[in-house]
Write an enzyme that holds these catalytic residues in place. Sequence first.
Site, PDB file in Angstrom:
ATOM      1  CD1 TRP A 182      -2.652   1.770   0.456  1.00 31.97           C
ATOM      2  CD2 TRP A 182      -1.300   2.517   2.082  1.00 31.97           C
ATOM      3  NE1 TRP A 182      -2.991   3.079   0.714  1.00 31.97           N
ATOM      4  CE2 TRP A 182      -2.178   3.560   1.709  1.00 31.97           C
ATOM      5  CE3 TRP A 182      -0.348   2.751   3.084  1.00 31.97           C
ATOM      6  CZ2 TRP A 182      -2.138   4.832   2.301  1.00 31.97           C
ATOM      7  CZ3 TRP A 182      -0.306   4.006   3.677  1.00 31.97           C
ATOM      8  CH2 TRP A 182      -1.200   5.039   3.294  1.00 31.97           C
ATOM      9  CD  GLU A 223      -4.611  -1.534   2.009  1.00 34.19           C
ATOM     10  OE1 GLU A 223      -3.414  -1.665   2.347  1.00 34.19           O
ATOM     11  OE2 GLU A 223      -5.519  -1.249   2.820  1.00 34.19           O
ATOM     12  CE  LYS A 225      -6.402   5.968   2.531  1.00 33.14           C
ATOM     13  NZ  LYS A 225      -5.500   5.947   3.679  1.00 33.14           N
ATOM     14  CG  ASP A 256      -8.648  -0.840   4.472  1.00 30.57           C
ATOM     15  OD1 ASP A 256      -9.706  -0.389   4.955  1.00 30.57           O
ATOM     16  OD2 ASP A 256      -7.557  -0.779   5.075  1.00 30.57           O
ATOM     17  CG  HIS A 259      -8.708   1.868   1.801  1.00 29.32           C
ATOM     18  ND1 HIS A 259      -7.452   1.417   1.474  1.00 29.32           N
ATOM     19  CD2 HIS A 259      -8.612   2.364   3.051  1.00 29.32           C
ATOM     20  CE1 HIS A 259      -6.634   1.619   2.488  1.00 29.32           C
ATOM     21  NE2 HIS A 259      -7.314   2.184   3.465  1.00 29.32           N
ATOM     22  CG  HIS A 283      -5.934  -4.321   5.128  1.00 27.31           C
ATOM     23  ND1 HIS A 283      -5.037  -3.292   4.980  1.00 27.31           N
ATOM     24  CD2 HIS A 283      -5.193  -5.454   5.220  1.00 27.31           C
ATOM     25  CE1 HIS A 283      -3.809  -3.793   4.959  1.00 27.31           C
ATOM     26  NE2 HIS A 283      -3.874  -5.092   5.095  1.00 27.31           N
ATOM     27  CG  ASP A 291      -9.314   4.762   5.707  1.00 26.93           C
ATOM     28  OD1 ASP A 291      -9.757   3.723   6.204  1.00 26.93           O
ATOM     29  OD2 ASP A 291      -8.145   4.892   5.291  1.00 26.93           O
ATOM     30  CG  ASP A 293      -7.774   2.800   9.719  1.00 29.81           C
ATOM     31  OD1 ASP A 293      -7.951   1.716   9.138  1.00 29.81           O
ATOM     32  OD2 ASP A 293      -7.244   3.792   9.169  1.00 29.81           O
ATOM     33  CG  ASP A 323      -5.370  -1.454   8.228  1.00 36.49           C
ATOM     34  OD1 ASP A 323      -4.752  -1.007   9.218  1.00 36.49           O
ATOM     35  OD2 ASP A 323      -5.278  -0.961   7.086  1.00 36.49           O
TER      36      ASP A 323
HETATM   37  C1  RNT Z   1      -3.811   2.834   4.823  1.00 40.27           C
HETATM   38  C2  RNT Z   1      -3.914   1.386   4.538  1.00 40.27           C
HETATM   39  C3  RNT Z   1      -2.789   0.532   5.058  1.00 40.27           C
HETATM   40  C4  RNT Z   1      -2.331   0.883   6.444  1.00 40.27           C
HETATM   41  C5  RNT Z   1      -1.424  -0.135   7.080  1.00 40.27           C
HETATM   42  C6  RNT Z   1      -0.726   0.411   8.281  1.00 40.27           C
HETATM   43  O1  RNT Z   1      -4.925   3.535   4.489  1.00 40.27           O
HETATM   44  O2  RNT Z   1      -5.131   0.898   5.014  1.00 40.27           O
HETATM   45  O3  RNT Z   1      -3.137  -0.797   4.941  1.00 40.27           O
HETATM   46  O4  RNT Z   1      -3.418   1.095   7.301  1.00 40.27           O
HETATM   47  O5  RNT Z   1      -0.586  -0.662   6.169  1.00 40.27           O
HETATM   48 ZN    ZN Z   2      -5.437  -1.217   4.942  1.00 40.57          ZN
END
Ligand code: RNT
Ligand code: ZN
Length: 415
Positions: A182, A223, A225, A256, A259, A283, A291, A293, A323
Site C-alpha cells: 500500500w 491495496e 484507496k 480494505d 477505502h 483489511h 477511513d 480505522d 487494519d
Molecule cells: C492505509 C492502509 C494501510 C495501512 C497499514 C498500516 O490507508 O489501510 O493498509 O493502514 O498498512
Molecule cells: Zn489497509
Amino acid sequence: MVNKNYELAKEQYAAIGVDTDKAIDALEKIKISIHCWQGDDVSGFENDSELSGGIQATGNYPGKAKNANQLRQDLSKALSLIPGKHKVNLHAIYAETEGEKVDRNELLPNHFENWVAWAKENGLGLDFNPTYFSHPLSDDGFTLSSADEEKRKFWIEHGIACRNISEYFGKELGIPSAMNIWIPDGYKDIPVDRYSPRERLADSLDKILERKIDKKYHIDAVESKLFGIGSESYVVGSHEFYMGYAIKNKTALTLDSGHFHPTEVISAKISSVMLFVENLVLHVSRPVRWDSDHVVIFDDELQAIAQELARGGFIDRTSIGLDFFDASINRVAAWVIGVRNTQKALLAALLEPTKMLKKAELDGDLTTRLAMLEELKSYPFGAVWDYFCEKNNVPVREKWLDEVFRYEKDVLLKR
Ligand code: RNT
Ligand code: ZN
C-alpha cells in the site's frame, strides 16, 4: 452451563440442517492476520519519524508498546484471549536493527529473526508489508509513483527487500506470508496529469515483482484507496488501477473496508473479485464517516463480509487481515475485540443453512429467503461461540476483560 447451552443450540441448528460441530471445525482452521500496528499506534521502531501518509491514530491511552519485546508481549497477551491459532501481520518499520541505522532499502531477513523465533515458539504465521510512509523520502506524498527517479528507485529497492523478508517468513514458518503493498501517493488538489503517476506506479510494481517467488512461501497483494488525508483529490493506486494490475499480473488484491465511498461496501465486491483473482486479502476495518480505522465491531458489514466468504466457498483463497488503530482505549483489548468479532461473524456465517437459502432463491421463493434470513438472526449462535471459546481454552464472554485490566495494572501502567 456452556456445554448444556451448546447441546441445546446444536439441536436447534440441526433442525434446519446445520451441523454445529462442522462449523466449529471450519472456524478452528481460519487464521486471522492480526495487525501488529494496533499495539503501538503505527509507530514502528525506527524512532525518528512521525506517522505520515495520510493515516492517523488518535488518542493517548497509557501503556503503548515502545519496543519489539513489549509489542510481542502485548500480542502474546491478546493471543491468549483469542481462540485458535493465527498469524501476525508486520510492517517493515518493525525491523530490529539493534541500534544500527538501516535504511528501508537495505532491510534484510535477519532484521526480523526475533519475530520469526517468537512466531515459531507460539505456532504463528507471519504476514508482511513494506512501509511506504513515515519516511523523509515519502514526505512530498509520492513513493513508487514519484517523478523523482532517485526516490522511486529507493522505494522499488524497498519493495524488493521486503519480498525477500516475506519469502523468508514463509520458508521458516511453513505458512505462506501475504505481503501487501500500500502506498500513500496522491494529490491534495486536482491534478492535471492523472496518467503518468499511474504509469510509473505500474512500472515500479513490475520491477518489484520481477523475481518469481513460490506461492508456497509468499503471496503478493496490492491495496487500493479512494482518498487519504492530504490526498483527497487523487490517489494514484485507485481501485480500478489495482484491480487491473492484480488481474493482469496474477497478484492478490487487497480490499480494505475503509477505502471506498461511504456507501460502498467491500462485501459487495468479493464475488466479483473472486472470479478474476486467485487470492483475496482483506483489511477488515471500520470507517466512521471516513477511513478512520475504528476497532471492528459486530456490525452488518462485518457479518456481510463473513457471509460472502462462507457462501462463496472463498475462505481458503482469502487472507482475512485486520487494519485498525485506536489509541483511545486499551490496545490489547482493541485487538481482542476486533479479532473475536471477526471470528464471531465467521462462525455466524458458517452456521447458516446456505443450501436451503440458495434453493429458496433459485426457486423464486423470495419470501422464504427474507423470512429465514431474519429468523436466523435470533438463533443461538452465541452458545456455539461460547463453546468454541471454552474448547480453545480462552475466557468465555466478557471474562477476558478482567485479564486485560490485570495486565494493564501489572505491565502496561508500569511502562
Ligand atoms: C492505509 C492502509 C494501510 C495501512 C497499514 C498500516 O490507508 O489501510 O493498509 O493502514 O498498512
Ligand atoms: Zn489497509
